[in-house]
Design a protein around this motif. Structure first.
Motif, PDB file in Angstrom:
ATOM      1  N   LYS A 176       7.084 -13.318  -0.271  1.00 15.31           N
ATOM      2  CA  LYS A 176       7.682 -14.634  -0.104  1.00 15.31           C
ATOM      3  C   LYS A 176       6.663 -15.646   0.407  1.00 15.31           C
ATOM      4  CE  LYS A 176      11.581 -16.997   2.099  1.00 15.31           C
ATOM      5  NZ  LYS A 176      12.776 -16.842   2.977  1.00 15.31           N
ATOM      6  N   TYR A 177       5.947 -15.276   1.482  1.00 12.22           N
ATOM      7  CA  TYR A 177       4.925 -16.196   1.990  1.00 12.22           C
ATOM      8  C   TYR A 177       3.619 -15.487   2.355  1.00 12.22           C
ATOM      9  CZ  TYR A 177       7.311 -14.616   6.233  1.00 12.22           C
ATOM     10  OH  TYR A 177       7.902 -13.851   7.208  1.00 12.22           O
ATOM     11  N   GLY A 178       3.556 -14.198   2.139  1.00 16.91           N
ATOM     12  CA  GLY A 178       2.301 -13.473   2.296  1.00 16.91           C
ATOM     13  C   GLY A 178       1.887 -13.216   3.723  1.00 16.91           C
ATOM     14  N   HIS A 179       0.734 -12.588   3.859  1.00 18.66           N
ATOM     15  CA  HIS A 179       0.122 -12.294   5.164  1.00 18.66           C
ATOM     16  C   HIS A 179      -1.251 -12.939   5.182  1.00 18.66           C
ATOM     17  CE1 HIS A 179       2.472  -8.213   5.138  1.00 18.66           C
ATOM     18  NE2 HIS A 179       3.274  -9.235   5.360  1.00 18.66           N
ATOM     19  N   ARG A 180      -1.488 -13.859   6.093  1.00 17.08           N
ATOM     20  CA  ARG A 180      -2.796 -14.502   6.184  1.00 17.08           C
ATOM     21  C   ARG A 180      -3.090 -14.801   7.643  1.00 17.08           C
ATOM     22  NH1 ARG A 180       0.022 -16.303   1.837  1.00 17.08           N
ATOM     23  NH2 ARG A 180      -0.968 -15.866  -0.175  1.00 17.08           N
ATOM     24  N   GLY A 181      -4.291 -14.415   8.070  1.00 16.42           N
ATOM     25  CA  GLY A 181      -4.682 -14.621   9.453  1.00 16.42           C
ATOM     26  C   GLY A 181      -5.407 -13.404   9.975  1.00 16.42           C
ATOM     27  N   HIS A 219      -3.268 -11.980   1.684  1.00 16.56           N
ATOM     28  CA  HIS A 219      -2.685 -11.525   0.423  1.00 16.56           C
ATOM     29  C   HIS A 219      -1.287 -12.075   0.236  1.00 16.56           C
ATOM     30  CE1 HIS A 219      -0.083  -8.062   1.940  1.00 16.56           C
ATOM     31  NE2 HIS A 219      -0.833  -8.308   2.990  1.00 16.56           N
ATOM     32  N   GLY A 220      -0.998 -12.456  -0.999  1.00 17.61           N
ATOM     33  CA  GLY A 220       0.326 -12.946  -1.347  1.00 17.61           C
ATOM     34  C   GLY A 220       1.075 -11.999  -2.253  1.00 17.61           C
ATOM     35  N   PHE A 221       0.416 -10.872  -2.622  1.00 22.42           N
ATOM     36  CA  PHE A 221       1.029  -9.842  -3.458  1.00 22.42           C
ATOM     37  C   PHE A 221       0.945  -8.507  -2.730  1.00 22.42           C
ATOM     38  CE2 PHE A 221      -0.167 -13.209  -6.302  1.00 22.42           C
ATOM     39  CZ  PHE A 221       0.840 -13.252  -7.254  1.00 22.42           C
ATOM     40  N   ALA A 222       1.788  -7.564  -3.109  1.00 16.46           N
ATOM     41  CA  ALA A 222       1.809  -6.257  -2.452  1.00 16.46           C
ATOM     42  C   ALA A 222       2.147  -5.171  -3.464  1.00 16.46           C
ATOM     43  CB  ALA A 222       2.822  -6.245  -1.308  1.00 16.46           C
ATOM     44  N   VAL A 223       1.857  -3.930  -3.080  1.00 21.42           N
ATOM     45  CA  VAL A 223       2.145  -2.764  -3.918  1.00 21.42           C
ATOM     46  C   VAL A 223       3.574  -2.285  -3.658  1.00 21.42           C
ATOM     47  CG1 VAL A 223       1.516  -0.367  -4.420  1.00 21.42           C
ATOM     48  CG2 VAL A 223      -0.274  -2.066  -3.946  1.00 21.42           C
ATOM     49  N   ASP A 224       4.267  -1.976  -4.709  1.00 18.97           N
ATOM     50  CA  ASP A 224       5.634  -1.473  -4.604  1.00 18.97           C
ATOM     51  C   ASP A 224       5.595   0.053  -4.689  1.00 18.97           C
ATOM     52  OD1 ASP A 224       8.338  -1.155  -4.542  1.00 18.97           O
ATOM     53  OD2 ASP A 224       8.716  -1.913  -6.569  1.00 18.97           O
ATOM     54  N   ALA A 225       5.393   0.692  -3.538  1.00 18.85           N
ATOM     55  CA  ALA A 225       5.310   2.153  -3.467  1.00 18.85           C
ATOM     56  C   ALA A 225       6.280   2.652  -2.397  1.00 18.85           C
ATOM     57  CB  ALA A 225       3.883   2.596  -3.140  1.00 18.85           C
ATOM     58  N   PRO A 226       6.849   3.840  -2.582  1.00 16.12           N
ATOM     59  CA  PRO A 226       7.798   4.357  -1.583  1.00 16.12           C
ATOM     60  C   PRO A 226       7.101   4.671  -0.272  1.00 16.12           C
ATOM     61  CG  PRO A 226       7.318   6.014  -3.245  1.00 16.12           C
ATOM     62  CD  PRO A 226       6.692   4.745  -3.729  1.00 16.12           C
ATOM     63  N   LEU A 227       7.717   4.266   0.830  1.00 14.87           N
ATOM     64  CA  LEU A 227       7.099   4.425   2.146  1.00 14.87           C
ATOM     65  C   LEU A 227       7.206   5.848   2.684  1.00 14.87           C
ATOM     66  CD1 LEU A 227       8.225   1.174   4.028  1.00 14.87           C
ATOM     67  CD2 LEU A 227       6.023   1.635   2.929  1.00 14.87           C
ATOM     68  N   ASP A 228       8.253   6.542   2.360  1.00 16.51           N
ATOM     69  CA  ASP A 228       8.558   7.771   3.086  1.00 16.51           C
ATOM     70  C   ASP A 228       8.555   9.029   2.231  1.00 16.51           C
ATOM     71  OD1 ASP A 228       8.904   6.442   5.573  1.00 16.51           O
ATOM     72  OD2 ASP A 228      10.831   5.707   4.846  1.00 16.51           O
ATOM     73  N   LYS A 229       7.781   9.020   1.164  1.00 10.92           N
ATOM     74  CA  LYS A 229       7.670  10.259   0.396  1.00 10.92           C
ATOM     75  C   LYS A 229       6.317  10.306  -0.306  1.00 10.92           C
ATOM     76  CE  LYS A 229       9.480   8.987  -4.168  1.00 10.92           C
ATOM     77  NZ  LYS A 229      10.432   9.362  -5.226  1.00 10.92           N
TER      78      LYS A 229
END
Length: 388
Positions: free
Chosen positions: A290-295, A315-325
């Motif tokens: 939505k608004y990314g991580h910067r700083g 970064h304003g994009f991210a990887v769509d991967a399962p967190l818990d498996k």
């Protein structure tokens, strides 16, 4: 379009967002017009490293810290050959820089490189708006850029909004090739050479190969369009994929190159854009935040140790991967190794059956905390293990 003009502190300027919100202030840096994606960076310092980070290509960066420019601009802390941001937004620019290394003011650097900016606006209100509505297209207008296209005086806000809305979105933008080096170059190892690394430049920062060189690595920085033959021509002990701008969904070439590296089981390390490329190579999707991580103050947990790091992000994009498996991929088992503690965004991946890993943030600490420096040592350990 920019017109570099000194002494612009009294020139009116306006920041216009694609949803119609406007902020009126004063010109800062060059006078003219510029367009990009409006994003905010939460670092209280490190503006020189931020502005020269190629990952910020085509972005208008809003500094959330109220006063910017106190330490001026020096000749040592640039992270690339130029300023890459489309525009710079500050609330209270320092009137006089104060640092023994400063060669010029931030304002001077922006003017010299034709970067349009705006000051004297409520950056807190702007940041809150971007957090609620998300990063969006924006434009900064000052000087003659505020004139109406019809020639009838100052442009109405509706006309400026239309100019902004005519600009391309960041989603779907392929930018990494335009910021990467066109010619290969070598950063020699500091002291005794221990390893050779092929670093694929997708928007690399200057400090990154330096951090590897400090560990006895000779770094061959290659263009983003490098082929597997060109990568392996340097006889690398490891391959590195750098940070970079734009939408990773457009980066089919780097994904194919990384897949070729994974097939040969060469030790691999990726950061930021490189993390997203690894995600795609493993079969995961990517999505726009939505608004990314910067700083330089983002909390991330290393799941392999349980430790929490304060890290530098852009970064304003991210990887769509399962967190818990653990996921089964064509290159073996993979898992999420790091996670952002603010919003559970994937911040790192690692393969369990071969020597490859990546993180979404910037461990080179330029600017930023040194909590993540161990990642370069982890890369060295992978190369040592492969050699053994």
């Amino acid at each position: 379009m920019t017109t570099s003009t000194r002494g612009t502190a009294k020139v009116p300027a306006v920041l216009v967002l694609e949803d119609g919100r406007t902020f009126r202030g004063r010109a800062y840096g060059a006078v003219g017009e510029t367009f990009g994606e409006a994003v905010f960076s939460t670092g209280m310092t490190g503006y020189q490293e931020t502005l020269t980070d190629p990952s910020y290509d085509r972005q208008i960066v809003v500094a959330t810290a109220p006063q910017i420019g106190n330490t001026g601009w020096n000749d040592e802390d640039d992270e690339s050959r130029r300023i890459w941001v489309s525009g710079n937004v500050v609330r209270d620019p320092a009137r006089v820089p104060s640092n023994w290394r400063a060669k010029r003011s931030l304002d001077d650097a922006l003017v010299e490189q034709g970067v349009v900016g705006i000051s004297r606006i409520d950056t807190r209100a702007l940041t809150r708006h971007l957090r609620e509505r998300g990063s969006m297209r924006a434009g900064i207008f000052s000087g003659t850029a505020l004139s109406s296209a019809s020639g009838a005086g100052v442009a109405p806000e509706a006309e400026l909004v239309e100019r902004v809305q005519a600009q391309p979105h960041m989603k779907g933008a392929s930018l990494y090739e335009e910021v990467a080096t066109k010619e290969a170059y070598v950063v020699p190892a500091v002291g005794e050479k221990r390893f050779t690394v092929a670093a694929v430049d997708l928007g690399i920062k200057g400090m990154t190969p330096h951090r590897m060189a400090e560990r006895g690595i000779e770094v061959h920085v290659l263009p983003a369009t490098a082929t597997p033959d060109e990568v392996y021509a340097v006889e690398p002990d490891g391959v590195f994929f750098s940070n970079g701008p734009g939408d990773p969904a457009t980066a089919d070439g780097p994904v194919a190159l990384m897949s070729a590296v994974l097939e040969r089981r060469t030790p691999l390390f990726g950061i930021c854009f490189g993390n997203q490329i690894l995600g795609r190579a493993l079969g995961f999707g990517t999505y726009k935040l939505k608004y990314g991580h910067r700083g330089i103050n983002q909390p991330v947990q290393d799941r392999t140790t349980g430790k929490v790091e304060v890290t530098a992000h852009n970064h304003g994009f991210a990887v769509d991967a399962p967190l818990d498996k653990v996921s089964e991929t064509k290159f073996g088992r993979a898992e999420v190794s790091h996670v952002c503690l603010n919003d559970d965004v994937v911040e790192g991946l690692r393969l369990l059956d071969q020597p490859a890993f990546s993180v979404q943030y910037h461990p080179e600490a330029a600017a930023g905390p040194h909590d993540a420096a161990y990642l370069f040592d982890r890369f060295v350990s992978l190369m040592e293990g492969q050699r053994a």
